[in-house]
Scaffold this motif. Structure first.
Motif: not given
Length: 352
Positions: A26, A28, A30-31, A60
DNA sequence: AAGCCGGGGAT
DNA sequence: ATCCCAGGCTT
C-alpha cells in the motif's frame, strides 16, 4: 552492498515469506498510518478487523476527520489503548483541516503528528514514501538481539540507542520498504518470541543466540511490571427505560469511554443487596430504588492493573439530581456509545 | 528514566 | 499465571 544479515533476510523474504496483509504494498499514507496505529502493541490478527472497519467507514482521512467523536470511538471499541484513538482523530483533523488533507512526507514532519512515535514515523516514511528509515519494533529488537547475540536490555535508553544504530546500519537502502516489511514478517513468522522456527531458519548459521543456545533468554528486558488490584462496582441504574452513564475523563484507564455509576473499593464486596443499596445512597446522596440483581465477580487483566468487581442492577424510583455527574440515555442510544471491554463483556451475558 | 495505557492469544 | 504484541505519552 548489503551485509550478510540483510542479504539473508532478503533471501528469506524472496523465497520463504508467504505472509499476506491488506496494507502490504500500500502507498496511500492514510491507510499506512491507520494500519500502523491500529497495530501498535497489537497483533496483526487482532487489529485486522478494526483496520477493515475503519477503511470501510472512513475511506479517506477527511471522512475520518469529519466523523463524530463517538462514532470513531465506537469503531475503536474493544481494541484497547484508547489514547491511540484520541490521537488518531486529532491527527486526522490536523491533516484534513490545517494541512489541506496532504499527509506530511518527511520523517521529521510525520514524527510531529500526535500518536506517531519513532516506529510509526519510520514505517510511514518508508512504506508510503520510500524513504530510508529503519523501523524498530518488538520484532526488530528480537531478531537483531538474537542474531547478533546482544544482551543489552532493550527497554533502556542505552538499548534503544544501540538497536536504533544497528537497525539503521542494516537497512537495505535500495528498497527500505521491502526490507522493513521483511524484518517484521521474519520476526513474526520465524524468529517468534516463543518456540522460534530455528530448525528451518536460513539465518541460524550466523545467529549468535542459536549458536550459543540462548534463544529463550534473548531479548533481555530490565524491568518487570507490577500490577495493582482494583475493585469496580458498577450500578446499572434504570429510570423510565433509560440508563445513567458518564464518560471517563480522568487520567486513568479507559479515558473517553463510558461507564455506569461507579463505586470503587480496595477490596471485594459480597453480593449483599442491602449493603450495596446503602453504598449507593452514600455515593449519590439521594434515595435509591430496588436492587434487582447482583452479578458474580467479574475479572479483567490489564497491563498494570487487575480489575475485579460486580454489576448491580437497580430500578430507580426517582431520577438522579442534575448535578450527579451522570446523564440519562435511552436504551437504543447505548449501541452507539463506546464502553470498555469490561462492560461490554458483562452486557453480552446480561443484556439490558 | 520510569510508569502508565487494553485486550487477546499462546504457552 | 506469564509473556508478548508493527509503541507512545505522561510524569
Amino acid at each position: 552492498m548489503p551485509n550478510d544479515f540483510t542479504k539473508l533476510l532478503l533471501e528469506w523474504n524472496r523465497s520463504g515469506n508467504t505472509r499476506q496483509m491488506p496494507w502490504k504494498g500500500e502507498k496511500d499514507p492514510y491507510k499506512i498510518w491507520l494500519s500502523e496505529v491500529v497495530l501498535q502493541q497489537t497483533r496483526v490478527e487482532q487489529g485486522l478487523a478494526y483496520y477493515e472497519k475503519f477503511i470501510e467507514r472512513f475511506p479517506t482521512i477527511t471522512d475520518l476527520a469529519m466523523a463524530p467523536d463517538e462514532l470513531v470511538f465506537k469503531t475503536w471499541e474493544g481494541l484497547g489503548y484508547y489514547s491511540r484513538c484520541r490521537n488518531l482523530l486529532a491527527t486526522a483533523r490536523t491533516i484534513a483541516f490545517e494541512k489541506s488533507g496532504v499527509f506530511p512526507d518527511s520523517y521529521e514532519d510525520i514524527l510531529k503528528l500526535k500518536g506517531v512515535g519513532p516506529y510509526t514515523a519510520a514505517a510511514i516514511a518508508s512504506f508510503a514514501f520510500g524513504q530510508p528509515q529503519a523501523v524498530l519494533d518488538g520484532n526488530v529488537f528480537r531478531v537483531l538481539s538474537r542474531y547478533f547475540g546482544i544482551c543489552t536490555p532493550i527497554d533502556t535508553p542505552e538499548g534503544k540507542k544501540l538497536f536504533s544504530q544497528l537497525a539503521k546500519a542494516l537497512l537495505y537502502q535500495d528498497d527500505p520498504a521491502v526490507y522493513n516489511q521483511a524484518i517484521m514478517d521474519f520476526g513474526a513468522v520465524v524468529c517468534k518470541p516463543q518456540q522460534p522456527a530455528c530448525e528451518t531458519c536460513i539465518l541460524r548459521g550466523d545467529c549468535q543466540a542459536f549458536q550459543l543456545g540462548c534463544i529463550d533468554r534473548i531479548p533481555v528486558k530490565s524491568r518487570s511490571i507490577l500490577r495493582r488490584n482494583r475493585f469496580f462496582y458498577y450500578f446499572i441504574l434504570s429510570w423510565k427505560g433509560g440508563y445513567y452513564i458518564r464518560q471517563r475523563k480522568e487520567s486513568d484507564i479507559w479515558q473517553n469511554l463510558h461507564e455506569w455509576v461507579l463505586l470503587e473499593r480496595s477490596e471485594i464486596l459480597e453480593a449483599d443487596a442491602a449493603g450495596f443499596k446503602k453504598e449507593l445512597k452514600i455515593l449519590l446522596d439521594t434515595a435509591v430504588g430496588e436492587v434487582r440483581e447482583i452479578s458474580v465477580v467479574q475479572k479483567q487483566q490489564l497491563t498494570h492493573q487487575t480489575i475485579s468487581g460486580r454489576f448491580i442492577r437497580v430500578e430507580l424510583q426517582t431520577p438522579l439530581p442534575e448535578n450527579s455527574g451522570y446523564r440519562l440515555v435511552r436504551r437504543e442510544e447505548l449501541s452507539a456509545i463506546a464502553f470498555p471491554r469490561y462492560i461490554t463483556r458483562y452486557l453480552e451475558t446480561h443484556p439490558l
